[in-house]
Scaffold this motif. Structure first.
Motif, PDB file in Angstrom:
ATOM      1  N   GLY A   1       0.762  13.603  65.862  1.00 31.61           N
ATOM      2  CA  GLY A   1      -0.496  14.082  66.342  1.00 31.61           C
ATOM      3  C   GLY A   1      -1.439  13.026  66.984  1.00 31.61           C
TER       4      GLY A   1
ATOM      5  N   LYS B   1       1.261  11.676  71.800  1.00 31.51           N
ATOM      6  CA  LYS B   1       2.093  10.869  72.486  1.00 31.51           C
ATOM      7  C   LYS B   1       2.865  12.166  73.377  1.00 31.51           C
ATOM      8  CE  LYS B   1       4.285   9.597  69.007  1.00 31.51           C
ATOM      9  NZ  LYS B   1       3.447  10.387  68.161  1.00 31.51           N
ATOM     10  N   THR B   2       3.108  13.370  73.042  1.00 29.24           N
ATOM     11  CA  THR B   2       3.803  14.488  73.762  1.00 29.24           C
ATOM     12  C   THR B   2       2.966  14.913  74.815  1.00 29.24           C
ATOM     13  OG1 THR B   2       5.514  14.766  71.985  1.00 29.24           O
ATOM     14  CG2 THR B   2       4.793  16.701  73.518  1.00 29.24           C
ATOM     15  N   THR B   3       1.616  15.035  74.087  1.00 25.06           N
ATOM     16  CA  THR B   3       0.534  15.610  75.107  1.00 25.06           C
ATOM     17  C   THR B   3       0.413  14.601  76.411  1.00 25.06           C
ATOM     18  OG1 THR B   3      -0.795  16.341  73.230  1.00 25.06           O
ATOM     19  CG2 THR B   3      -1.779  15.884  75.323  1.00 25.06           C
TER      20      THR B   3
ATOM     21  N   TYR C   1       0.578  19.782  81.652  1.00 22.95           N
ATOM     22  CA  TYR C   1      -0.893  19.775  81.185  1.00 22.95           C
ATOM     23  C   TYR C   1      -1.564  19.161  82.195  1.00 22.95           C
ATOM     24  CZ  TYR C   1       0.441  20.735  76.292  1.00 22.95           C
ATOM     25  OH  TYR C   1       0.878  21.250  75.042  1.00 22.95           O
TER      26      TYR C   1
HETATM   27  N1  LIG Z   1      -0.861  23.143  73.652  1.00 23.66           N
HETATM   28  C1  LIG Z   1      -1.722  22.624  72.805  1.00 23.66           C
HETATM   29  N2  LIG Z   1      -2.693  23.605  72.191  1.00 23.66           N
HETATM   30  C2  LIG Z   1      -3.330  23.157  71.464  1.00 23.66           C
HETATM   31  N3  LIG Z   1      -3.260  21.851  70.765  1.00 23.66           N
HETATM   32  C3  LIG Z   1      -2.455  21.140  71.245  1.00 23.66           C
HETATM   33  C4  LIG Z   1      -1.575  21.584  72.372  1.00 23.66           C
HETATM   34  N4  LIG Z   1      -0.590  20.564  72.503  1.00 23.66           N
HETATM   35  C5  LIG Z   1      -0.863  19.525  71.594  1.00 23.66           C
HETATM   36  N5  LIG Z   1      -2.047  19.876  70.879  1.00 23.66           N
HETATM   37  C6  LIG Z   1      -2.615  19.076  69.873  1.00 23.66           C
HETATM   38  O1  LIG Z   1      -2.822  17.694  70.396  1.00 23.66           O
HETATM   39  C7  LIG Z   1      -2.647  16.702  69.501  1.00 23.66           C
HETATM   40  C8  LIG Z   1      -1.737  15.827  69.687  1.00 23.66           C
HETATM   41  O2  LIG Z   1      -0.310  16.088  69.819  1.00 23.66           O
HETATM   42  P1  LIG Z   1       1.017  15.789  70.240  1.00 23.66           P
HETATM   43  O3  LIG Z   1       0.708  15.123  71.427  1.00 23.66           O
HETATM   44  O4  LIG Z   1       2.071  16.707  70.156  1.00 23.66           O
HETATM   45  O5  LIG Z   1       1.047  14.449  69.172  1.00 23.66           O
HETATM   46  P2  LIG Z   1       2.656  13.636  69.218  1.00 23.66           P
HETATM   47  O6  LIG Z   1       3.548  13.740  70.052  1.00 23.66           O
HETATM   48  O7  LIG Z   1       1.876  12.244  69.135  1.00 23.66           O
HETATM   49  O8  LIG Z   1       2.891  13.888  67.687  1.00 23.66           O
HETATM   50  C9  LIG Z   1      -2.268  17.515  68.143  1.00 23.66           C
HETATM   51  O9  LIG Z   1      -3.570  17.614  67.403  1.00 23.66           O
HETATM   52  C10 LIG Z   1      -1.760  18.883  68.820  1.00 23.66           C
HETATM   53  O10 LIG Z   1      -2.193  19.743  67.738  1.00 23.66           O
END
Ligand SMILES: Nc1ncnc2c1ncn2[C@@H]1O[C@H](COP(=O)(O)OP(=O)(O)O)[C@@H](O)[C@H]1O
Ligand SMILES: [Mg+2]
Length: 278
Positions: free
Chosen positions: A62, A65-67, A76
């Motif tokens: 959370g 990283k993926t974001t 995005y």
């Molecule tokens: N499309 C989305 N809609 C709502 N929340 C999102 C979305 N993508 C990511 N998040 C939120 O953004 C935060 C970071 O998520 P993410 O980037 O997946 O973390 P990681 O890859 O580091 O585990 C989390 O709280 C996640 O719920």
């Protein structure tokens, strides 16, 4: 005279050869922010990826990283900040140009065409950078045939590089998970990226496979000259192959430096306490 990189301080040594030579970084992430439903997933994140480096991006689940990867591949659009590849903002480019600009990626969950062969899956990666020529190719069939032949040749070379030749004609679904992940890597390589974004490539792999993946990533950088940004939970892997590491927590940059520096940074240690440290 050597020019120290922007974030250089006495306890964060300059360790990138290209930065130490004063070269501009390949990728610049500058003050990037993005929110979902009013909640910040990334807050003012800045860091550079120098040419030829392997940069590890770590952080608890959370952390964002993926974001960040989704911002880098334009899935995005950040609400703030900028992302520059070779000094050009990728946010000003249409989404479909991202692969052709030189940003390739793999996904956290394997996303292949399971009924297609290994070689065809890899060819598809090549299509994503030649598809801009589709209309003129339709008019000029001979050129199209040449493109197809070239894609085939590249796919074979990549299979060779990844040790996939023995299985190149098999459907992806018939292969073990570790091999499928290598096919995904192959598909990203077929885009001939300048920078390759790897989202948890070691996820689901056994100990030996993780070790082999580590040497493969280093070979991709050394032999193909591709810069790597690596999101990974497997700390052993990140710390053994990364030139530098950026740590995120709750969408913010927590630490940045050599693997040894980041690993012993108090803020990083605290962030991992109570979360699954692997
Ligand atoms: N499309 C989305 N809609 C709502 N929340 C999102 C979305 N993508 C990511 N998040 C939120 O953004 C935060 C970071 O998520 P993410 O980037 O997946 O973390 P990681 O890859 O580091 O585990 C989390 O709280 C996640 O719920
Ligand atoms: Mg993730």
């Amino acid at each position: 005279m050597l020019r120290p990189p922007g974030n250089w301080t006495s306890d964060k040594p300059a360790f990138s050869a290209s930065e130490a030579r004063g070269e501009k970084p390949l990728l610049v992430v500058r003050n990037v922010g993005i929110e979902f439903g009013g909640i910040a997933a990334l807050k003012n994140v800045s860091f550079n990826v120098p040419h030829g480096d392997i940069v590890g991006l770590i952080g608890p689940n959370g952390a964002g990283k993926t974001t960040l990867f989704n911002c880098l591949s334009r899935i995005y659009r950040p609400s703030r900040g900028d992302i520059l590849l070779e000094d050009r903002s990728i946010l000003q480019q249409p989404k479909h140009r991202i692969a052709a600009m030189g940003i390739g990626r793999t996904f956290q969950n394997v996303a292949l065409f399971s009924t297609l062969s290994v070689r065809d899956n890899i060819r598809i990666g090549g299509h994503s950078i030649t598809s801009g020529d589709a209309i003129s190719d339709m008019i000029r069939l001979s050129r199209r045939r040449r493109t197809e032949e070239r894609l085939d040749e590249v796919a074979r070379e990549i299979c060779e590089f990844l040790d996939l030749r023995p299985v190149e004609d098999l459907p992806v679904s018939s292969l073990p998970f570790g091999t499928q992940k290598r096919v995904e890597l192959g598909r990203a390589l077929a885009m001939r990226p300048k920078i390759l974004l790897l989202d948890e490539p070691a996820g689901g792999l056994n100990h030996e496979e993780v070790f082999a993946l580590g040497s493969l990533i280093v070979r991709i950088r050394d032999q193909l000259g591709i810069t790597i940004l690596l999101v990974e939970h497997h700390m052993g892997l990140v710390m053994s192959i990364a030139d530098r590491v950026v740590a995120l927590n709750f969408g913010e940059k927590l630490s940045e430096g050599t693997p040894a520096y980041v690993q012993s940074d108090e803020n990083v240690v605290k962030a991992y306490l109570g979360s699954k440290a692997t």
